[in-house]
Write a protein that holds these residues in place. Structure first.
Motif, PDB file in Angstrom:
ATOM      1  N   THR A 127     -24.257 -54.148   8.056  1.00  0.00           N
ATOM      2  CA  THR A 127     -24.373 -54.568   6.930  1.00  0.00           C
ATOM      3  C   THR A 127     -22.835 -55.254   6.440  1.00  0.00           C
ATOM      4  O   THR A 127     -22.954 -55.846   5.376  1.00  0.00           O
ATOM      5  N   ILE A 128     -21.936 -54.980   7.162  1.00  0.00           N
ATOM      6  CA  ILE A 128     -20.768 -55.764   6.839  1.00  0.00           C
ATOM      7  C   ILE A 128     -19.688 -55.345   8.198  1.00  0.00           C
ATOM      8  O   ILE A 128     -19.906 -54.369   9.056  1.00  0.00           O
ATOM      9  N   ASP A 129     -18.637 -56.186   8.243  1.00  0.00           N
ATOM     10  CA  ASP A 129     -17.848 -56.285   9.366  1.00  0.00           C
ATOM     11  C   ASP A 129     -16.628 -55.555   9.041  1.00  0.00           C
ATOM     12  O   ASP A 129     -16.538 -55.235   7.753  1.00  0.00           O
ATOM     13  N   PRO A 130     -15.997 -54.669   9.894  1.00  0.00           N
ATOM     14  CA  PRO A 130     -14.954 -53.999   9.679  1.00  0.00           C
ATOM     15  C   PRO A 130     -13.658 -54.464   8.975  1.00  0.00           C
ATOM     16  O   PRO A 130     -13.121 -53.796   8.019  1.00  0.00           O
ATOM     17  N   ALA A 131     -13.315 -55.865   9.098  1.00  0.00           N
ATOM     18  CA  ALA A 131     -12.504 -56.378   8.333  1.00  0.00           C
ATOM     19  C   ALA A 131     -12.765 -56.318   6.791  1.00  0.00           C
ATOM     20  O   ALA A 131     -11.745 -55.912   5.840  1.00  0.00           O
ATOM     21  N   SER A 132     -13.748 -56.821   6.604  1.00  0.00           N
ATOM     22  CA  SER A 132     -14.332 -56.898   5.052  1.00  0.00           C
ATOM     23  C   SER A 132     -14.338 -55.596   4.572  1.00  0.00           C
ATOM     24  O   SER A 132     -13.877 -55.398   3.311  1.00  0.00           O
ATOM     25  N   PHE A 133     -14.859 -54.639   5.133  1.00  0.00           N
ATOM     26  CA  PHE A 133     -15.058 -53.211   4.834  1.00  0.00           C
ATOM     27  C   PHE A 133     -13.426 -52.924   4.300  1.00  0.00           C
ATOM     28  O   PHE A 133     -13.355 -52.040   3.339  1.00  0.00           O
ATOM     29  N   THR A 134     -12.535 -52.909   5.175  1.00  0.00           N
ATOM     30  CA  THR A 134     -11.300 -52.334   5.073  1.00  0.00           C
ATOM     31  C   THR A 134     -10.495 -53.033   3.755  1.00  0.00           C
ATOM     32  O   THR A 134     -10.046 -52.346   2.809  1.00  0.00           O
ATOM     33  N   SER A 135     -10.907 -54.473   3.538  1.00  0.00           N
ATOM     34  CA  SER A 135     -10.160 -55.058   2.486  1.00  0.00           C
ATOM     35  C   SER A 135     -10.880 -54.535   1.012  1.00  0.00           C
ATOM     36  O   SER A 135     -10.322 -54.273   0.201  1.00  0.00           O
ATOM     37  N   LEU A 136     -12.244 -54.603   0.932  1.00  0.00           N
ATOM     38  CA  LEU A 136     -13.080 -54.010   0.091  1.00  0.00           C
ATOM     39  C   LEU A 136     -12.617 -52.654  -0.428  1.00  0.00           C
ATOM     40  O   LEU A 136     -12.614 -52.317  -1.777  1.00  0.00           O
ATOM     41  N   ARG A 181       0.049 -52.737  -3.067  1.00  0.00           N
ATOM     42  CA  ARG A 181       0.975 -53.438  -2.012  1.00  0.00           C
ATOM     43  C   ARG A 181       0.283 -53.663  -0.592  1.00  0.00           C
ATOM     44  O   ARG A 181       0.591 -54.273   0.146  1.00  0.00           O
ATOM     45  N   THR A 182      -1.126 -52.983  -0.248  1.00  0.00           N
ATOM     46  CA  THR A 182      -1.591 -53.358   0.846  1.00  0.00           C
ATOM     47  C   THR A 182      -2.383 -54.524   0.656  1.00  0.00           C
ATOM     48  O   THR A 182      -3.079 -55.298   1.837  1.00  0.00           O
ATOM     49  N   LEU A 183      -2.807 -55.111  -0.594  1.00  0.00           N
ATOM     50  CA  LEU A 183      -3.714 -56.251  -0.854  1.00  0.00           C
ATOM     51  C   LEU A 183      -3.322 -57.533  -0.294  1.00  0.00           C
ATOM     52  O   LEU A 183      -3.944 -58.294   0.395  1.00  0.00           O
ATOM     53  N   PRO A 184      -1.830 -57.737  -0.159  1.00  0.00           N
ATOM     54  CA  PRO A 184      -1.489 -58.878   0.881  1.00  0.00           C
ATOM     55  C   PRO A 184      -1.880 -58.826   2.237  1.00  0.00           C
ATOM     56  O   PRO A 184      -2.407 -59.658   3.058  1.00  0.00           O
ATOM     57  N   LEU A 185      -1.875 -57.644   2.716  1.00  0.00           N
ATOM     58  CA  LEU A 185      -2.022 -57.408   4.047  1.00  0.00           C
ATOM     59  C   LEU A 185      -3.602 -57.629   4.357  1.00  0.00           C
ATOM     60  O   LEU A 185      -3.928 -58.070   5.356  1.00  0.00           O
ATOM     61  N   CYS A 186      -4.456 -56.990   3.326  1.00  0.00           N
ATOM     62  CA  CYS A 186      -5.995 -57.221   3.466  1.00  0.00           C
ATOM     63  C   CYS A 186      -6.287 -58.598   3.465  1.00  0.00           C
ATOM     64  O   CYS A 186      -7.266 -59.136   4.096  1.00  0.00           O
ATOM     65  N   LEU A 187      -5.700 -59.552   2.615  1.00  0.00           N
ATOM     66  CA  LEU A 187      -5.767 -61.041   2.513  1.00  0.00           C
ATOM     67  C   LEU A 187      -5.559 -61.649   3.979  1.00  0.00           C
ATOM     68  O   LEU A 187      -6.323 -62.537   4.530  1.00  0.00           O
ATOM     69  N   LEU A 188      -4.678 -61.066   4.717  1.00  0.00           N
ATOM     70  CA  LEU A 188      -4.223 -61.695   5.965  1.00  0.00           C
ATOM     71  C   LEU A 188      -5.123 -61.538   7.043  1.00  0.00           C
ATOM     72  O   LEU A 188      -5.526 -62.229   7.816  1.00  0.00           O
ATOM     73  N   LEU A 189      -5.840 -60.048   7.043  1.00  0.00           N
ATOM     74  CA  LEU A 189      -6.638 -59.516   7.800  1.00  0.00           C
ATOM     75  C   LEU A 189      -7.916 -60.343   7.792  1.00  0.00           C
ATOM     76  O   LEU A 189      -8.578 -60.699   8.572  1.00  0.00           O
TER      77      LEU A 189
END
Length: 284
Positions: A32-41, A185-193
């Motif tokens: 239902t979701i990919d791992p990158a999107s799960f991490t970022s959300l 602070r993780t949010l820019p890293l989430c955007l890159l991922l």
């Protein structure tokens, strides 16, 4: 804090920690979701929840002023590595296996750090550490019931990253404020991922809900509960009660995801949890 309240909050926090594994595995198992999107959300919703908790406690204006000074980029990087490794490993690991590997890696890493810092172990502690290490090794050795190696390595890395995050967080000031700053602070890293994984992104509404609940409830509120009760617990008690997290995750996965627990996993769990418990109890 009254004993009944300490016990209640501790139980809720442990359920939240186990819930992270269950929610992530449920979301990825059904595609239902990919791992990158799960991490970022997860990290985004956790950041929002923690920021709101700080704002409710201190007021919005102080939050904006103090958030710039809270946490650190190195801690945020460790938090991001943990969250990403956690998500990608659960593409293939069962809930119970992932929770055991994560927990074992975290505890063994922190015990090893204590030894590096000059802490000397008794014979029972050495025996416990060797037993826990042997349990993890036995779980990862090739065989019909062995977890996929790459997924297991990713979860081991997530555990080491979480241990580093925890070590850096000790004595770093207000835990809630520090955690909020690190999540932000993780949010820019989430955007890159997310940009890197853009073409492989795929998510449905239920997957988004799982990720948001994991970030806002079982991560954000779970950490807040844990930090609220932590001052009322002895260090060894706080570490020991976390032994229950893989067990809770395993039973929840059997109940809600119909996952089976192999004999190999059961024996490895006894070795890892028993070994870590022996090390922790020998400190008292």
């Amino acid at each position: 804090m009254p004993v009944w309240k300490v016990v209640s909050l501790t139980c809720l926090a442990l359920l939240a920690f186990a819930g992270n594994s269950l929610l992530c595995r449920a979301a990825l198992l059904n595609g239902t979701i990919d791992p990158a999107s799960f991490t970022s959300l997860r990290l985004l919703s956790g950041a929002v929840t923690l920021a709101l908790l700080v704002a409710l406690r201190a007021g919005l204006a102080p939050l904006v002023a103090r958030a710039k000074l809270s946490g650190s980029w190195l801690s945020a990087l460790a938090l991001f590595v943990y969250a990403a490794g956690f998500s990608f490993s659960y593409l293939q690991l069962t809930t119970a296996t992932g929770a055991l590997i994560l927990f074992g890696a975290v505890q063994i890493s922190m015990i090893g750090y204590g030894f590096y810092r000059g802490e000397r172990f008794s014979l029972p502690q050495w025996a416990g550490l060797l037993l826990a290490g042997a349990g993890l090794l036995a779980l990862l050795l090739p065989g019909a019931s062995a977890p996929p190696l790459l997924a297991a390595v990713l979860m081991l890395g997530a555990g080491v990253a979480w241990a580093l995050y925890s070590i850096r967080g000790k004595g770093a000031g207000d835990p809630l404020l520090q955690t909020a700053g690190n999540f932000i602070r993780t949010l820019p890293l989430c955007l890159l991922l997310s940009l890197w994984y853009w073409q492989a992104q795929s998510f449905e509404a239920v997957g988004v809900v799982y990720a948001v609940v994991s970030g806002a409830v079982t991560s954000g509120l779970g950490y807040a509960l844990w930090y609220a009760v932590l001052p009322s617990l002895k260090a060894t008690t706080a570490a020991t009660v976390q032994l229950s997290v893989p067990v809770i995750a395993a039973f929840a996965a059997v109940l809600f995801l119909q996952e089976a627990i192999s004999l190999r996993l059961a024996l490895a769990s006894c070795a890892v949890l028993g070994g870590v418990g022996l090390v922790l109890r020998s400190k008292t």
